[in-house]
Design a protein around this motif. Structure first.
Motif, PDB file in Angstrom:
ATOM      1  N   GLN A 133     -69.625  64.001 -24.098  1.00 61.15           N
ATOM      2  CA  GLN A 133     -69.167  62.925 -24.973  1.00 61.15           C
ATOM      3  C   GLN A 133     -70.149  62.645 -26.110  1.00 61.15           C
ATOM      4  OE1 GLN A 133     -68.167  59.294 -22.941  1.00 61.15           O
ATOM      5  NE2 GLN A 133     -67.625  58.209 -24.822  1.00 61.15           N
ATOM      6  N   LEU A 134     -71.418  62.427 -25.765  1.00 61.17           N
ATOM      7  CA  LEU A 134     -72.414  62.161 -26.799  1.00 61.17           C
ATOM      8  C   LEU A 134     -72.598  63.377 -27.695  1.00 61.17           C
ATOM      9  CD1 LEU A 134     -74.531  60.314 -28.048  1.00 61.17           C
ATOM     10  CD2 LEU A 134     -76.172  61.143 -26.353  1.00 61.17           C
ATOM     11  N   LEU A 135     -72.546  64.554 -27.110  1.00 59.54           N
ATOM     12  CA  LEU A 135     -72.685  65.782 -27.887  1.00 59.54           C
ATOM     13  C   LEU A 135     -71.560  65.902 -28.904  1.00 59.54           C
ATOM     14  CD1 LEU A 135     -74.318  68.377 -28.239  1.00 59.54           C
ATOM     15  CD2 LEU A 135     -72.891  69.426 -26.490  1.00 59.54           C
ATOM     16  N   ASP A 136     -70.333  65.554 -28.500  1.00 61.80           N
ATOM     17  CA  ASP A 136     -69.196  65.604 -29.420  1.00 61.80           C
ATOM     18  C   ASP A 136     -69.395  64.666 -30.600  1.00 61.80           C
ATOM     19  OD1 ASP A 136     -67.730  67.536 -28.079  1.00 61.80           O
ATOM     20  OD2 ASP A 136     -66.686  66.092 -26.808  1.00 61.80           O
ATOM     21  N   GLN A 137     -69.971  63.497 -30.356  1.00 56.74           N
ATOM     22  CA  GLN A 137     -70.230  62.554 -31.442  1.00 56.74           C
ATOM     23  C   GLN A 137     -71.176  63.155 -32.468  1.00 56.74           C
ATOM     24  OE1 GLN A 137     -71.592  58.780 -29.919  1.00 56.74           O
ATOM     25  NE2 GLN A 137     -69.965  58.648 -28.388  1.00 56.74           N
ATOM     26  N   GLN A 138     -72.170  63.860 -31.991  1.00 60.73           N
ATOM     27  CA  GLN A 138     -73.125  64.482 -32.903  1.00 60.73           C
ATOM     28  C   GLN A 138     -72.488  65.640 -33.665  1.00 60.73           C
ATOM     29  OE1 GLN A 138     -76.893  65.370 -30.926  1.00 60.73           O
ATOM     30  NE2 GLN A 138     -76.499  63.751 -29.459  1.00 60.73           N
ATOM     31  N   LEU A 139     -71.699  66.435 -32.969  1.00 61.45           N
ATOM     32  CA  LEU A 139     -71.061  67.583 -33.610  1.00 61.45           C
ATOM     33  C   LEU A 139     -70.053  67.157 -34.669  1.00 61.45           C
ATOM     34  CD1 LEU A 139     -70.521  69.854 -30.473  1.00 61.45           C
ATOM     35  CD2 LEU A 139     -72.261  70.116 -32.247  1.00 61.45           C
ATOM     36  N   GLN A 140     -69.436  65.996 -34.472  1.00 61.79           N
ATOM     37  CA  GLN A 140     -68.459  65.503 -35.440  1.00 61.79           C
ATOM     38  C   GLN A 140     -69.092  65.201 -36.793  1.00 61.79           C
ATOM     39  OE1 GLN A 140     -66.529  62.155 -33.580  1.00 61.79           O
ATOM     40  NE2 GLN A 140     -65.469  63.430 -32.069  1.00 61.79           N
ATOM     41  N   LEU A 141     -70.386  64.915 -36.796  1.00 58.74           N
ATOM     42  CA  LEU A 141     -71.073  64.638 -38.060  1.00 58.74           C
ATOM     43  C   LEU A 141     -71.056  65.851 -38.984  1.00 58.74           C
ATOM     44  CD1 LEU A 141     -74.207  62.716 -36.694  1.00 58.74           C
ATOM     45  CD2 LEU A 141     -72.168  61.740 -37.741  1.00 58.74           C
ATOM     46  N   ALA A 142     -70.969  67.032 -38.403  1.00 58.10           N
ATOM     47  CA  ALA A 142     -70.954  68.261 -39.199  1.00 58.10           C
ATOM     48  C   ALA A 142     -69.541  68.776 -39.427  1.00 58.10           C
ATOM     49  CB  ALA A 142     -71.786  69.337 -38.502  1.00 58.10           C
ATOM     50  N   THR A 164     -74.578  74.707 -40.095  1.00 59.21           N
ATOM     51  CA  THR A 164     -75.262  73.646 -39.367  1.00 59.21           C
ATOM     52  C   THR A 164     -75.993  74.224 -38.165  1.00 59.21           C
ATOM     53  OG1 THR A 164     -73.557  72.043 -39.995  1.00 59.21           O
ATOM     54  CG2 THR A 164     -74.989  71.450 -38.149  1.00 59.21           C
ATOM     55  N   TYR A 165     -77.261  73.852 -38.026  1.00 65.38           N
ATOM     56  CA  TYR A 165     -78.057  74.286 -36.875  1.00 65.38           C
ATOM     57  C   TYR A 165     -78.301  73.096 -35.961  1.00 65.38           C
ATOM     58  CZ  TYR A 165     -78.926  78.535 -39.542  1.00 65.38           C
ATOM     59  OH  TYR A 165     -78.762  79.697 -40.253  1.00 65.38           O
ATOM     60  N   PHE A 166     -78.167  73.317 -34.679  1.00 66.60           N
ATOM     61  CA  PHE A 166     -78.307  72.253 -33.687  1.00 66.60           C
ATOM     62  C   PHE A 166     -79.552  72.489 -32.854  1.00 66.60           C
ATOM     63  CE2 PHE A 166     -77.694  70.090 -29.709  1.00 66.60           C
ATOM     64  CZ  PHE A 166     -77.037  68.920 -30.048  1.00 66.60           C
ATOM     65  N   LEU A 167     -80.424  71.472 -32.789  1.00 65.67           N
ATOM     66  CA  LEU A 167     -81.628  71.544 -31.963  1.00 65.67           C
ATOM     67  C   LEU A 167     -81.452  70.663 -30.730  1.00 65.67           C
ATOM     68  CD1 LEU A 167     -84.490  71.267 -34.625  1.00 65.67           C
ATOM     69  CD2 LEU A 167     -83.888  73.279 -33.286  1.00 65.67           C
ATOM     70  N   PRO A 168     -81.791  71.157 -29.551  1.00 67.17           N
ATOM     71  CA  PRO A 168     -81.651  70.352 -28.334  1.00 67.17           C
ATOM     72  C   PRO A 168     -82.703  69.253 -28.272  1.00 67.17           C
ATOM     73  CG  PRO A 168     -82.740  72.412 -27.825  1.00 67.17           C
ATOM     74  CD  PRO A 168     -82.321  72.497 -29.268  1.00 67.17           C
ATOM     75  N   GLY A 169     -82.332  68.150 -27.600  1.00 75.86           N
ATOM     76  CA  GLY A 169     -83.258  67.033 -27.448  1.00 75.86           C
ATOM     77  C   GLY A 169     -83.226  66.489 -26.035  1.00 75.86           C
ATOM     78  N   ASP A 170     -83.566  65.218 -25.894  1.00 73.02           N
ATOM     79  CA  ASP A 170     -83.657  64.601 -24.572  1.00 73.02           C
ATOM     80  C   ASP A 170     -82.334  64.657 -23.819  1.00 73.02           C
ATOM     81  OD1 ASP A 170     -86.323  63.966 -24.915  1.00 73.02           O
ATOM     82  OD2 ASP A 170     -85.910  61.973 -25.726  1.00 73.02           O
ATOM     83  N   HIS A 171     -81.231  64.375 -24.507  1.00 69.26           N
ATOM     84  CA  HIS A 171     -79.924  64.352 -23.840  1.00 69.26           C
ATOM     85  C   HIS A 171     -79.560  65.730 -23.290  1.00 69.26           C
ATOM     86  CE1 HIS A 171     -75.781  63.255 -22.961  1.00 69.26           C
ATOM     87  NE2 HIS A 171     -75.392  64.310 -23.649  1.00 69.26           N
TER      88      HIS A 171
END
Length: 244
Positions: A7-16, A23-30
């Motif tokens: 769910q949270l990942l989808d919110q971030q992906l929607q920004l792009a 777009t490059y995605f870097l992993p974080g705490d989540h």
């Protein structure tokens, strides 16, 4: 096995979603909170299925030549700051960089390759910060005395202790020291990061820039201030120029 929450990942992906470029995605705490390599791989595979979004590769460093005036280096700082004893098989998918020393040497090579060009280093964990995770510390008292970088990287594997999200934690501290050390080899480096729930712009004395844009939802307070990171190559001063 437990399902992965996208769910949270989808919110971030929607920004792009409407961005026409790459777009490059870097992993974080989540993405790494499970400390389960299978779940982390599932998240990476899920990202790769999305159009125009490229997940971080298996190795903790990736070099991208954008054009004749700009290079980009993607850094998976979670690989560096995570306690490897808690994550089995962390280095099985990448055989080129399996130690902090190899990480340092490869980063130095990438910076040398970019001499005469602008270099953006994208890393989830900021090198400079005036945010919550930098704490109310005087950096001089936290960072000194420091060992030589060579001895520092050889002892990282045994580090444990404080929460790895704070700059004062051993592994995050070592990461910042190492990146500050190699950043002194160029005056055209810009770090871009997340992690902090705020917007920040900081400037190092050698022309190094740090941009933090980590506020997707809620925000946290910042305190604009000066700081320094000391390494065997010298002391790198920095100052917050903007926070929000």
């Amino acid at each position: 096995s437990e399902k992965v929450d996208f769910q949270l990942l989808d919110q971030q992906l929607q920004l792009a979603g409407n961005f026409k470029g790459k777009t490059y995605f870097l992993p974080g705490d989540h993405e790494w909170k499970s400390l389960d390599i299978n779940k982390i791989d599932k998240i990476e595979d899920y990202i790769k299925e999305q159009k125009r979004v490229t997940a971080e590769e298996e190795c903790p460093l990736k070099q991208i030549h954008v054009d004749d005036s700009l290079d980009l280096v993607l850094v998976n700082s979670k690989w560096f700051t995570t306690d490897w004893d808690k994550l089995e098989s962390i280095n099985e998918t990448c055989t080129d960089i399996v130690t902090p020393r190899q990480f340092l040497e490869r980063m130095q090579n990438y910076i040398n390759d970019a001499q005469g060009k602008n270099l953006i280093i994208a890393t989830y964990h900021p090198i400079f910060s005036n945010g919550r995770y930098s704490g109310e510390y005087t950096f001089g008292s936290q960072m000194l005395p420091l060992p030589l970088v060579g001895s520092l990287v050889s002892s990282i594997e045994s580090m444990a202790g404080l929460s790895e999200g704070f700059t004062s934690s051993p592994r995050y501290n070592a990461f910042r020291v190492m990146m500050s050390y190699v950043a002194q080899e160029s005056d055209r480096i810009t770090f871009i990061s997340g992690h902090e729930k705020s917007l920040q712009y900081l400037v190092g004395q050698n022309g190094t820039h740090q941009i933090i844009s980590g506020a997707l939802g809620d925000t946290q307070a910042t305190k604009r201030s000066k700081g320094s990171i000391s390494t065997s190559g010298g002391t790198l001063m920095y100052e917050g120029a903007y926070t929000n």
